[in-house]
Design a protein around this motif. Structure first.
Motif, PDB file in Angstrom:
ATOM      1  N   TRP A  97       0.837  -1.205   0.000  1.00 35.14           N
ATOM      2  CA  TRP A  97       0.000   0.000   0.000  1.00 35.14           C
ATOM      3  C   TRP A  97       0.873   1.255   0.000  1.00 35.14           C
ATOM      4  O   TRP A  97       0.581   2.220  -0.705  1.00 35.14           O
ATOM      5  CB  TRP A  97      -0.932  -0.028   1.210  1.00 35.14           C
ATOM      6  CG  TRP A  97      -1.807   1.168   1.306  1.00 35.14           C
ATOM      7  CD1 TRP A  97      -2.912   1.454   0.554  1.00 35.14           C
ATOM      8  CD2 TRP A  97      -1.663   2.263   2.207  1.00 35.14           C
ATOM      9  NE1 TRP A  97      -3.457   2.647   0.938  1.00 35.14           N
ATOM     10  CE2 TRP A  97      -2.709   3.172   1.950  1.00 35.14           C
ATOM     11  CE3 TRP A  97      -0.738   2.559   3.214  1.00 35.14           C
ATOM     12  CZ2 TRP A  97      -2.849   4.345   2.667  1.00 35.14           C
ATOM     13  CZ3 TRP A  97      -0.901   3.725   3.921  1.00 35.14           C
ATOM     14  CH2 TRP A  97      -1.939   4.600   3.639  1.00 35.14           C
ATOM     15  N   LYS A 100       2.084   1.994  -3.249  1.00 31.72           N
ATOM     16  CA  LYS A 100       0.961   2.258  -4.160  1.00 31.72           C
ATOM     17  C   LYS A 100       0.871   1.196  -5.255  1.00 31.72           C
ATOM     18  O   LYS A 100       0.491   1.463  -6.384  1.00 31.72           O
ATOM     19  CB  LYS A 100       1.053   3.657  -4.752  1.00 31.72           C
ATOM     20  CG  LYS A 100       0.967   4.749  -3.701  1.00 31.72           C
ATOM     21  CD  LYS A 100       1.054   6.113  -4.317  1.00 31.72           C
ATOM     22  CE  LYS A 100       0.974   7.258  -3.351  1.00 31.72           C
ATOM     23  NZ  LYS A 100       1.190   7.112  -1.988  1.00 31.72           N
ATOM     24  N   ASP A 101       1.210  -0.032  -4.883  1.00 36.26           N
ATOM     25  CA  ASP A 101       1.136  -1.164  -5.790  1.00 36.26           C
ATOM     26  C   ASP A 101      -0.156  -1.925  -5.471  1.00 36.26           C
ATOM     27  O   ASP A 101      -0.155  -2.942  -4.786  1.00 36.26           O
ATOM     28  CB  ASP A 101       2.362  -2.058  -5.605  1.00 36.26           C
ATOM     29  CG  ASP A 101       2.559  -3.022  -6.739  1.00 36.26           C
ATOM     30  OD1 ASP A 101       1.631  -3.175  -7.559  1.00 36.26           O
ATOM     31  OD2 ASP A 101       3.650  -3.617  -6.814  1.00 36.26           O
ATOM     32  N   MET A 102      -1.262  -1.400  -5.990  1.00 36.07           N
ATOM     33  CA  MET A 102      -2.579  -1.867  -5.580  1.00 36.07           C
ATOM     34  C   MET A 102      -2.863  -3.310  -5.999  1.00 36.07           C
ATOM     35  O   MET A 102      -3.569  -4.018  -5.284  1.00 36.07           O
ATOM     36  CB  MET A 102      -3.659  -0.929  -6.118  1.00 36.07           C
ATOM     37  CG  MET A 102      -3.567   0.480  -5.541  1.00 36.07           C
ATOM     38  SD  MET A 102      -3.388   0.539  -3.734  1.00 36.07           S
ATOM     39  CE  MET A 102      -4.991   0.002  -3.223  1.00 36.07           C
ATOM     40  N   ILE A 103      -2.327  -3.764  -7.101  1.00 34.00           N
ATOM     41  CA  ILE A 103      -2.583  -5.146  -7.507  1.00 34.00           C
ATOM     42  C   ILE A 103      -2.053  -6.116  -6.446  1.00 34.00           C
ATOM     43  O   ILE A 103      -2.711  -7.101  -6.095  1.00 34.00           O
ATOM     44  CB  ILE A 103      -2.008  -5.459  -8.915  1.00 34.00           C
ATOM     45  CG1 ILE A 103      -2.457  -6.839  -9.394  1.00 34.00           C
ATOM     46  CG2 ILE A 103      -0.509  -5.383  -8.930  1.00 34.00           C
ATOM     47  CD1 ILE A 103      -3.896  -6.924  -9.762  1.00 34.00           C
ATOM     48  N   TYR A 104      -0.878  -5.809  -5.877  1.00 29.72           N
ATOM     49  CA  TYR A 104      -0.333  -6.666  -4.826  1.00 29.72           C
ATOM     50  C   TYR A 104      -1.062  -6.471  -3.505  1.00 29.72           C
ATOM     51  O   TYR A 104      -1.138  -7.402  -2.697  1.00 29.72           O
ATOM     52  CB  TYR A 104       1.173  -6.465  -4.677  1.00 29.72           C
ATOM     53  CG  TYR A 104       1.939  -7.145  -5.772  1.00 29.72           C
ATOM     54  CD1 TYR A 104       2.055  -8.519  -5.805  1.00 29.72           C
ATOM     55  CD2 TYR A 104       2.538  -6.417  -6.790  1.00 29.72           C
ATOM     56  CE1 TYR A 104       2.741  -9.164  -6.816  1.00 29.72           C
ATOM     57  CE2 TYR A 104       3.225  -7.042  -7.812  1.00 29.72           C
ATOM     58  CZ  TYR A 104       3.318  -8.416  -7.825  1.00 29.72           C
ATOM     59  OH  TYR A 104       3.987  -9.049  -8.821  1.00 29.72           O
ATOM     60  N   TYR A 106      -4.283  -6.076  -3.343  1.00 31.73           N
ATOM     61  CA  TYR A 106      -5.460  -6.926  -3.531  1.00 31.73           C
ATOM     62  C   TYR A 106      -5.101  -8.408  -3.424  1.00 31.73           C
ATOM     63  O   TYR A 106      -5.811  -9.181  -2.766  1.00 31.73           O
ATOM     64  CB  TYR A 106      -6.118  -6.649  -4.881  1.00 31.73           C
ATOM     65  CG  TYR A 106      -6.635  -5.236  -5.026  1.00 31.73           C
ATOM     66  CD1 TYR A 106      -7.249  -4.572  -3.970  1.00 31.73           C
ATOM     67  CD2 TYR A 106      -6.499  -4.560  -6.229  1.00 31.73           C
ATOM     68  CE1 TYR A 106      -7.711  -3.277  -4.103  1.00 31.73           C
ATOM     69  CE2 TYR A 106      -6.962  -3.253  -6.375  1.00 31.73           C
ATOM     70  CZ  TYR A 106      -7.567  -2.625  -5.313  1.00 31.73           C
ATOM     71  OH  TYR A 106      -8.024  -1.339  -5.444  1.00 31.73           O
ATOM     72  N   ILE A 107      -3.995  -8.789  -4.041  1.00 27.70           N
ATOM     73  CA  ILE A 107      -3.585 -10.193  -4.000  1.00 27.70           C
ATOM     74  C   ILE A 107      -3.251 -10.617  -2.568  1.00 27.70           C
ATOM     75  O   ILE A 107      -3.701 -11.666  -2.085  1.00 27.70           O
ATOM     76  CB  ILE A 107      -2.379 -10.441  -4.935  1.00 27.70           C
ATOM     77  CG1 ILE A 107      -2.808 -10.293  -6.398  1.00 27.70           C
ATOM     78  CG2 ILE A 107      -1.753 -11.817  -4.679  1.00 27.70           C
ATOM     79  CD1 ILE A 107      -1.653 -10.262  -7.372  1.00 27.70           C
ATOM     80  N   THR A 108      -2.475  -9.795  -1.872  1.00 23.61           N
ATOM     81  CA  THR A 108      -2.070 -10.132  -0.508  1.00 23.61           C
ATOM     82  C   THR A 108      -3.261 -10.085   0.440  1.00 23.61           C
ATOM     83  O   THR A 108      -3.355 -10.900   1.361  1.00 23.61           O
ATOM     84  CB  THR A 108      -0.954  -9.186  -0.030  1.00 23.61           C
ATOM     85  OG1 THR A 108       0.048  -9.103  -1.043  1.00 23.61           O
ATOM     86  CG2 THR A 108      -0.306  -9.690   1.245  1.00 23.61           C
ATOM     87  N   THR A 110      -6.266 -10.864  -0.430  1.00 19.41           N
ATOM     88  CA  THR A 110      -6.966 -12.113  -0.719  1.00 19.41           C
ATOM     89  C   THR A 110      -6.309 -13.279   0.016  1.00 19.41           C
ATOM     90  O   THR A 110      -7.000 -14.142   0.572  1.00 19.41           O
ATOM     91  CB  THR A 110      -6.993 -12.374  -2.243  1.00 19.41           C
ATOM     92  OG1 THR A 110      -7.616 -11.266  -2.892  1.00 19.41           O
ATOM     93  CG2 THR A 110      -7.744 -13.648  -2.570  1.00 19.41           C
TER      94      THR A 110
END
Length: 124
Positions: A97, A100-104, A106-108, A110
């Motif tokens: 966060w 600002k790496d939002m894809i990670y 979301y993955i983390t 999850t």
């Protein structure tokens, strides 16, 4: 722009150090509880529970530790050993966060959700 990258790199280095400390401290705490449980078991020759049962809830573990029951200490050690990587996942969410790496993020997140669901399912 270069100052921003340096600040971000310093922040990430701090987070990585924090993650390393969490892992070391978690394993150390788990080992201490396990060793205390083994010592109590060897000294008393008694697990503290009848029929080789053991505490399975956090409240039962806390009550068993208060009563100096060997298996309660061992279960607390196991709990801390399981909790350690979960804390690492939580800190990783924060690190991603901050980057600002939002894809990670979301993955983390999850992964964290799956861990919590597995704990709930596994407990029942």
């Amino acid at each position: 722009m270069q100052v921003n990258k340096n600040n971000a790199a310093k922040e990430m280095a701090k987070i990585e150090i924090t993650i390393g400390k969490i892992m070391r401290i978690g394993v150390l705490i788990a080992a201490i509880f396990m060793l205390l449980g083994i010592a109590i078991l060897l000294i008393t020759s008694n697990s503290g529970y009848s029929n080789n049962s053991f505490p399975t809830s956090i409240i039962a573990i806390i009550k068993g530790i208060a009563s100096m029951k060997a298996y309660a200490f061992m279960m607390a050690g196991t709990f801390f050993l399981i909790l350690t990587p979960v804390l690492r996942v939580i800190v990783s969410i924060y690190a991603f966060w901050k980057e600002k790496d939002m894809i990670y993020v979301y993955i983390t997140s999850t992964v964290l959700l799956i861990l919590f669901i597995s704990f709930l399912i596994g407990h029942n």
